[in-house]
Design an enzyme around this catalytic site. Sequence first.
Site, short mmCIF file in Angstrom:
data_model
loop_
_atom_site.label_atom_id
_atom_site.label_comp_id
_atom_site.label_asym_id
_atom_site.label_seq_id
_atom_site.Cartn_x
_atom_site.Cartn_y
_atom_site.Cartn_z
CE1 TYR A 1 32.20 105.98 52.30
CE2 TYR A 1 34.03 104.51 53.12
CZ TYR A 1 32.54 105.22 53.23
OH TYR A 1 31.78 104.86 54.33
CE LYS B 1 26.86 97.59 55.59
NZ LYS B 1 26.03 98.72 55.50
CE1 TYR C 1 29.17 103.28 53.15
CE2 TYR C 1 27.42 104.58 53.15
CZ TYR C 1 28.53 104.26 53.19
OH TYR C 1 29.18 105.43 54.29
N PRO D 1 36.19 99.20 59.54
CG PRO D 1 37.14 101.03 60.38
CD PRO D 1 37.32 99.59 60.41
CG HIS E 1 25.17 111.93 53.82
ND1 HIS E 1 26.29 111.78 54.18
CD2 HIS E 1 24.79 113.18 54.19
CE1 HIS E 1 26.96 112.90 54.50
NE2 HIS E 1 25.82 113.69 54.65
C1 LIG Z 1 37.28 104.18 64.12
C2 LIG Z 1 36.25 103.39 64.10
C3 LIG Z 1 34.99 103.75 63.07
C4 LIG Z 1 33.83 103.05 63.22
N1 LIG Z 1 32.75 103.50 62.33
C5 LIG Z 1 31.89 102.93 62.26
C6 LIG Z 1 30.43 103.55 61.32
O1 LIG Z 1 30.89 104.51 60.58
N2 LIG Z 1 29.48 102.82 61.63
C7 LIG Z 1 29.22 101.62 62.08
O2 LIG Z 1 28.04 101.06 62.35
N3 LIG Z 1 30.21 101.28 62.97
C8 LIG Z 1 31.27 101.75 63.29
N4 LIG Z 1 32.25 101.54 64.08
C9 LIG Z 1 32.12 100.04 65.02
C10 LIG Z 1 31.29 100.34 66.01
O3 LIG Z 1 31.76 101.42 66.78
C11 LIG Z 1 31.15 99.24 66.98
O4 LIG Z 1 30.93 98.19 65.98
C12 LIG Z 1 29.98 99.11 67.70
O5 LIG Z 1 30.28 99.98 68.91
C13 LIG Z 1 29.75 97.93 68.61
O6 LIG Z 1 28.71 98.17 69.55
P1 LIG Z 1 28.70 97.11 70.66
O7 LIG Z 1 27.59 97.70 71.73
O8 LIG Z 1 28.43 95.80 70.51
O9 LIG Z 1 30.08 97.27 71.36
P2 LIG Z 1 30.72 98.44 72.44
O10 LIG Z 1 30.26 99.58 71.64
O11 LIG Z 1 32.12 98.10 72.57
O12 LIG Z 1 29.81 98.59 73.57
C14 LIG Z 1 30.09 97.66 74.63
C15 LIG Z 1 29.76 98.17 75.99
O13 LIG Z 1 29.68 97.47 76.99
C16 LIG Z 1 30.29 98.24 78.17
N5 LIG Z 1 31.00 97.13 78.93
C17 LIG Z 1 31.84 96.11 78.93
N6 LIG Z 1 32.16 95.47 80.12
C18 LIG Z 1 31.75 96.24 81.07
C19 LIG Z 1 31.42 96.19 82.54
N7 LIG Z 1 32.34 95.19 83.14
N8 LIG Z 1 31.10 97.03 83.16
C20 LIG Z 1 29.80 97.77 82.25
N9 LIG Z 1 29.85 98.09 81.43
C21 LIG Z 1 30.80 97.16 80.41
C22 LIG Z 1 31.59 98.99 77.67
O14 LIG Z 1 31.75 100.05 78.41
C23 LIG Z 1 30.79 99.49 76.28
O15 LIG Z 1 30.12 100.70 76.67
C24 LIG Z 1 33.48 101.87 64.05
C25 LIG Z 1 34.63 101.54 64.99
C26 LIG Z 1 35.79 102.23 64.91
C27 LIG Z 1 36.87 101.73 65.89
#
Ligand SMILES: Cc1cc2nc3c(=O)[nH]c(=O)nc-3n(C[C@H](O)[C@H](O)[C@H](O)COP(=O)(O)OP(=O)(O)OC[C@H]3O[C@@H](n4cnc5c(N)ncnc54)[C@H](O)[C@@H]3O)c2cc1C
Length: 350
Positions: free
Chosen positions: A162, A257, A345, A253, A34
Amino acid sequence: MLARIRAGVLEQTTVDLLEQAGVAQRLHREAIVHDGIEIAFGGTQHRIDLKKATGKSVTIYGQTEVTHDLMDARDEAGLPTVFEAEQVSLHGFETDQPLLRYRKDGRDHEITCDFIAGCDGYHGISRKSAPEAALRIFEREYPFGWLGLLSETKPVADELIYVHHPDGFALCSMRSHTRSRYYLQCPLDDHIESWPDERFWLELKRRIGPAAANLVTGPSIEKSIAPLRSFVAEPMRFGSLFLAGDAAHIVPPTGAKGLNLAASDVHYLSDALREFYQERSRAGLDAYSQRALSRVWKAERFSWWMTSLLHSFPQNDAFSRRIQIAELDYLLGSPMAMASLAENYVGLPF
Ligand SMILES: Cc1cc2nc3c(=O)[nH]c(=O)nc-3n(C[C@H](O)[C@H](O)[C@H](O)COP(=O)(O)OP(=O)(O)OC[C@H]3O[C@@H](n4cnc5c(N)ncnc54)[C@H](O)[C@@H]3O)c2cc1C
């Protein structure tokens, strides 16, 4: 893990990182690029040309797809992944030989490490293991949530829309050319049961203005309510334990980011680890927390600003509402203000 529907907008920096890691082949085949976003308010719709303002674009590719590609790459490399480890505990990270203990299938396991990368999300054990006195928490909760609906329908527009509406924010997003993701601002205490599909589509149509004429509706395949919050835990390093991603910070969200910040933490951390193993230098490890937090706080600011600009705040008085409209008016009438939004963005450089 693969069932959770979350992020979909990847910054160029995140795509570059996936390329470097050799996991971007499917992304390049299937993702949608995009060059702009739309902002709708007051019955009109305005385009912000990201590409023209910054020379960069964003890539639409679901977080579940990124996770798929990373897991496939681990499988191909023969690297083990332990799912749903129980009773995880971290030990000795103030030393050079930290330990990770967990229980799986009724057996206790122990891994001795050089470093622990705490990438286990907001609810994971990593941040909770840090000494409380060493941790500083910054937090803001917003008085509303996002009600999200996923459907196998053609997206209402080619780019994300948006929407600022007096009755609440809306977002028209997508996962592919045939799968749409829509969001409506809703009260925090709202329930999915109060939102049958017909009510959701009617409310979305009412809020999105001119685009409503092209809205294709259909049965939802997922519906959920997510609260909005800003959260930062400082520092992001405790001896040999390094926090990354949602373990250390959450953004609302609105600015898309969260996943991108997790990727930028990983960029800084992987560089630091490479430097340590190849050059026996600790400089990158020592700078990690400060480097990561500097980018985190800029993304926190942008996400807070986008949220404040576009949502309807129940506590806002008439003056605050006029200021919000003036800010939207200013943004969409000023190439410089639009360029500033675009710069943030598409993602600030590492
Ligand atoms: C509705 C919504 C929309 C969003 N839209 C966007 C967007 O458009 N763009 C964007 O950049 N971000 C967006 N986000 C945010 C984004 O999804 C998160 O910031 C991102 O997932 C963070 O990644 P992470 O790997 O740090 O954590 P997580 O994705 O939470 O991953 C952590 C992982 O650790 C694993 N874990 C934890 N404890 C254990 C255990 N004991 N054993 C095995 N595995 C374990 C979990 O299962 C999980 O898979 C959005 C979030 C939401 C809720």
